[in-house]
Design a protein around this motif. Structure first.
Motif, PDB file in Angstrom:
ATOM      1  N   GLU A  38     -43.857  34.676  22.350  1.00 49.59           N
ATOM      2  CA  GLU A  38     -44.264  33.403  21.778  1.00 49.59           C
ATOM      3  C   GLU A  38     -44.676  33.582  20.314  1.00 49.59           C
ATOM      4  O   GLU A  38     -44.423  32.722  19.472  1.00 49.59           O
ATOM      5  N   SER A  39     -45.293  34.727  19.986  1.00 47.48           N
ATOM      6  CA  SER A  39     -45.654  34.977  18.590  1.00 47.48           C
ATOM      7  C   SER A  39     -44.397  35.168  17.739  1.00 47.48           C
ATOM      8  O   SER A  39     -44.368  34.771  16.569  1.00 47.48           O
ATOM      9  N   ARG A  40     -43.347  35.764  18.318  1.00 47.84           N
ATOM     10  CA  ARG A  40     -42.078  35.890  17.590  1.00 47.84           C
ATOM     11  C   ARG A  40     -41.479  34.517  17.338  1.00 47.84           C
ATOM     12  O   ARG A  40     -40.958  34.239  16.259  1.00 47.84           O
ATOM     13  N   ARG A  41     -41.531  33.651  18.343  1.00 49.72           N
ATOM     14  CA  ARG A  41     -41.022  32.304  18.136  1.00 49.72           C
ATOM     15  C   ARG A  41     -41.849  31.586  17.079  1.00 49.72           C
ATOM     16  O   ARG A  41     -41.315  30.821  16.266  1.00 49.72           O
ATOM     17  N   GLY A  42     -43.167  31.840  17.070  1.00 58.49           N
ATOM     18  CA  GLY A  42     -44.014  31.218  16.061  1.00 58.49           C
ATOM     19  C   GLY A  42     -43.628  31.621  14.655  1.00 58.49           C
ATOM     20  O   GLY A  42     -43.603  30.789  13.734  1.00 58.49           O
ATOM     21  N   ARG A  43     -43.290  32.908  14.460  1.00 58.41           N
ATOM     22  CA  ARG A  43     -42.865  33.365  13.131  1.00 58.41           C
ATOM     23  C   ARG A  43     -41.535  32.730  12.739  1.00 58.41           C
ATOM     24  O   ARG A  43     -41.325  32.381  11.576  1.00 58.41           O
ATOM     25  N   LEU A  44     -40.647  32.590  13.716  1.00 55.14           N
ATOM     26  CA  LEU A  44     -39.363  31.942  13.448  1.00 55.14           C
ATOM     27  C   LEU A  44     -39.573  30.481  13.055  1.00 55.14           C
ATOM     28  O   LEU A  44     -38.982  29.990  12.088  1.00 55.14           O
ATOM     29  N   LEU A  45     -40.429  29.777  13.777  1.00 55.96           N
ATOM     30  CA  LEU A  45     -40.696  28.376  13.468  1.00 55.96           C
ATOM     31  C   LEU A  45     -41.368  28.224  12.108  1.00 55.96           C
ATOM     32  O   LEU A  45     -41.112  27.266  11.378  1.00 55.96           O
ATOM     33  N   PHE A  46     -42.228  29.164  11.759  1.00 59.78           N
ATOM     34  CA  PHE A  46     -42.882  29.111  10.456  1.00 59.78           C
ATOM     35  C   PHE A  46     -41.844  29.222   9.345  1.00 59.78           C
ATOM     36  O   PHE A  46     -41.858  28.441   8.381  1.00 59.78           O
ATOM     37  N   GLU A  47     -40.922  30.179   9.466  1.00 66.76           N
ATOM     38  CA  GLU A  47     -39.875  30.336   8.454  1.00 66.76           C
ATOM     39  C   GLU A  47     -38.935  29.132   8.467  1.00 66.76           C
ATOM     40  O   GLU A  47     -38.498  28.677   7.397  1.00 66.76           O
ATOM     41  N   LEU A  48     -38.635  28.605   9.635  1.00 61.94           N
ATOM     42  CA  LEU A  48     -37.800  27.415   9.717  1.00 61.94           C
ATOM     43  C   LEU A  48     -38.454  26.263   8.961  1.00 61.94           C
ATOM     44  O   LEU A  48     -37.787  25.516   8.232  1.00 61.94           O
ATOM     45  N   GLY A  49     -39.772  26.121   9.117  1.00 63.75           N
ATOM     46  CA  GLY A  49     -40.493  25.074   8.395  1.00 63.75           C
ATOM     47  C   GLY A  49     -40.412  25.251   6.889  1.00 63.75           C
ATOM     48  O   GLY A  49     -40.231  24.279   6.142  1.00 63.75           O
ATOM     49  N   ARG A  50     -40.531  26.484   6.435  1.00 60.80           N
ATOM     50  CA  ARG A  50     -40.436  26.749   4.993  1.00 60.80           C
ATOM     51  C   ARG A  50     -39.068  26.340   4.454  1.00 60.80           C
ATOM     52  O   ARG A  50     -38.965  25.702   3.404  1.00 60.80           O
ATOM     53  N   GLN A  51     -38.026  26.734   5.186  1.00 57.46           N
ATOM     54  CA  GLN A  51     -36.684  26.411   4.702  1.00 57.46           C
ATOM     55  C   GLN A  51     -36.404  24.915   4.806  1.00 57.46           C
ATOM     56  O   GLN A  51     -35.709  24.350   3.950  1.00 57.46           O
ATOM     57  N   ALA A  52     -36.939  24.274   5.846  1.00 52.09           N
ATOM     58  CA  ALA A  52     -36.754  22.822   5.974  1.00 52.09           C
ATOM     59  C   ALA A  52     -37.428  22.096   4.811  1.00 52.09           C
ATOM     60  O   ALA A  52     -36.861  21.155   4.238  1.00 52.09           O
ATOM     61  N   GLU A  53     -38.621  22.535   4.430  1.00 53.69           N
ATOM     62  CA  GLU A  53     -39.304  21.878   3.315  1.00 53.69           C
ATOM     63  C   GLU A  53     -38.530  22.079   2.019  1.00 53.69           C
ATOM     64  O   GLU A  53     -38.342  21.137   1.237  1.00 53.69           O
ATOM     65  N   ARG A  54     -38.060  23.309   1.797  1.00 54.06           N
ATOM     66  CA  ARG A  54     -37.278  23.563   0.586  1.00 54.06           C
ATOM     67  C   ARG A  54     -36.009  22.712   0.567  1.00 54.06           C
ATOM     68  O   ARG A  54     -35.547  22.318  -0.505  1.00 54.06           O
TER      69      ARG A  54
END
Length: 566
Positions: free
Chosen positions: A261-277
């Motif tokens: 779940e922590s790995r998925r959290g890191r993936l979602l965090f990076e996904l959020g960064r790229q979505a915002e950009r």
């Protein structure tokens, strides 16, 4: 050998093959396959187990060639590039093809065809399509692929691409199985077959940890599948797939495993960064809200603030303030709360007064080479007050040496194989709780004076053995002895206990330099800031902590002399 589902019996440890063996790579390959089949056999399908049984029945040369292919990049190979005369490549290929491990003359898509051949070869093979497309014979590979890809077939054998091809192609089969084996052996996909070689060469040395039947990274096949799924999603995101496409693949919960779940959290965090950009703010908000990442909630709140959704941000920041995730989030929430309160006409919370550390202004001639920290060390160096550039390495290394038994305790889910630099759960939330007794026993030595000899003994006995907290090249005998002589035990205890509160956050941000005063058994920690640089939040937190503990610490602000000044 034991059944992998029985109790915690010790297992014979896998070892790296001697490089004196010409087929060392096959021995290492067989080690991984047999170890996984034994310890993780219940996580393999009947078809996978049958494949591995068939693999073990192959002769040495075909198995060795298969090992070579698995260790190379990709799954397509030119026969002429397989230069292993000791194996008898032609016969080995035929055996592997008959057993279904490789396919000869596989259909190639255009991208695969282009990867296999050089630009000169492609110009020759595709001369007709190039001329038909009106392209120059000296076209670049990028121009060639972009222009011809839409015009050519989806996939076809090599002879259809290039009838006069001076080579043959084969495709490795079952690569997904070998990736699964590597993952189950190492517990990650960062490590690979070369780790065996590095260990045998002595480049890396590892602490021997007792492995048991519970010493495996995954408890179920669903967990292995979840890891591979998340890994594939992250690779796709890093290779340019849109955050929107990846979002559809990661919204479902993974297997009930906090690590995954922590790995998925890191993936979602990076996904959020790229979505915002990319301008998709709503997706960024959803990804950060779901991520559980230590920085995710602050990112979400700041974006809400920028979007003008102040009431929503205010409610969320008030909720978050009741249960902050860490010290960094606490500081960020306080700042957000103050800004939002002013904008919404709410009472502005009284912020704690920031600690003002002692300062050293220093003017130096700007060196032609080297860092600002090195320039300060050179300026201050004195036999009576030796200075060392240590940054995060000194306290971390002393902690790692003193707490070596706790860090390398053979707990389930911590060590899976003999090639680990440290426990796999080092930065998980329950890492310290699972080892509380061991850490308490190690730190108890600070109260009775035993810690000095324990640290010295570990420094001697473990020299060069990988430890994620010990930086061997920095921790010289001179630095070690000065630290043990000049750093009071109560100061070490205070720092170590703060580190244990959050190993991920509190093993960074420590001051750059330490200056010792051996005659008085004193010391001072100094953070160096060059022109235009400023203290970071985690550095400020350490400096405030030092002040609260009565530990001497300061900031040295460096400016460069004007040209021509003496």
């Amino acid at each position: 050998m034991i059944d992998s589902r029985r109790g915690r019996h010790p297992l014979s440890q896998p070892v790296a093959a001697s490089l004196d063996n010409p087929l060392y790579y096959l021995e290492n390959f067989d080690t991984v396959v047999s170890w996984v089949a034994h310890l993780h056999g219940d996580l393999l399908t009947p078809q996978e187990r049958e494949l591995l049984v068939g693999l073990s029945s192959l002769g040495k040369a075909p198995r060795a060639l298969l090992a070579r292919l698995v260790m190379r990049s990709g799954s397509l190979f030119r026969l002429s590039r397989l230069k292993y005369p000791e194996l008898g490549v032609t016969d080995a290929v035929n055996t592997l093809a008959a057993a279904g491990w490789v396919v000869t003359d596989p259909p190639l898509d255009f991208a695969g065809f282009c990867r296999l051949f050089t630009l000169a070869e492609l110009r020759q093979a595709l001369a007709g399509p190039l001329a038909a497309a009106g392209l120059s014979p000296v076209v670049t590979k990028k121009q060639l692929t972009e222009a011809l890809a839409p015009r050519l077939p989806a996939a076809q054998p090599l002879r259809d691409w290039w009838p006069e091809a001076p080579d043959a192609v084969l495709a490795l089969q079952h690569m997904a199985l070998f990736e699964r084996l590597r993952l189950m052996f190492f517990g990650n996909l960062r490590q690979g077959w070369s780790d065996f070689v590095l260990a045998e060469l002595g480049i890396y040395r590892y602490e021997p940890v007792r492995l048991t039947a519970e010493s495996r990274a995954f408890g179920s096949r669903a967990e292995v599948d979840a890891y591979l799924h998340l890994h594939g999603c992250r690779e796709a995101l890093d290779n340019g797939e849109t955050p929107q496409a990846i979002w559809q693949l990661v919204t479902k919960d993974v297997a009930p495993n906090r690590w995954l779940e922590s790995r998925r959290g890191r993936l979602l965090f990076e996904l959020g960064r790229q979505a915002e950009r990319g301008g998709d703010r709503e997706l960024a908000l959803m990804a950060w809200a779901m991520s559980g990442h230590r920085e995710g909630r602050l990112r979400q709140l700041r974006l809400l603030e920028r979007m003008g959704r102040l009431d929503e941000a205010w409610q969320l920041v008030r909720e978050a303030r009741r249960a902050p995730r860490n010290a960094a989030e606490t500081e960020g929430l306080l700042r957000l709360e103050a800004r939002l309160a002013k904008k919404l006409g709410q009472p502005v919370p009284v912020a704690p007064q920031p600690h003002q550390p002692k300062e050293y202004p220093l003017t130096l001639a700007q060196p032609a080479h080297g860092t600002v920290e090195a320039a300060v060390v050179k300026s201050w160096q004195d036999d009576a007050a030796p200075v060392f550039y240590v940054e995060n390495t000194l306290f971390n290394s002393l902690f790692g040496l003193l707490c070596w038994p706790a860090l390398f305790a053979p707990l389930p889910g911590a060590f899976f194989h003999p090639f680990q630099q440290g426990p796999a759960d080092l930065f998980r939330e329950d890492f310290v709780a699972r080892r509380r007794e061991q850490f308490d026993a190690c730190l108890a030595q600070l109260a009775d004076g035993r810690y000095r000899e324990t640290i010295r003994q570990a420094w001697r006995d473990k020299q060069g053995v990988a430890n994620p907290l010990v930086t061997w090249p920095v921790l010289s005998a001179e630095l070690l002895e000065l630290a043990l002589a000049c750093l009071p035990a109560e100061h070490l205890a205070a720092v170590f206990r703060r580190m244990l509160e959050d190993l991920k956050a509190h093993t960074s941000g420590l001051p750059d330099l330490v200056r010792f005063y051996p005659a008085t058994r004193a010391y001072e920690l100094v953070e160096v800031k060059g022109p235009g640089d400023r203290l970071q939040d985690h550095q400020r937190r350490w400096l405030a902590f030092f002040a609260g503990q009565g530990m001497p610490a300061a900031v040295c602000y460096v400016r460069w002399q004007e040209p021509g000044a003496s």
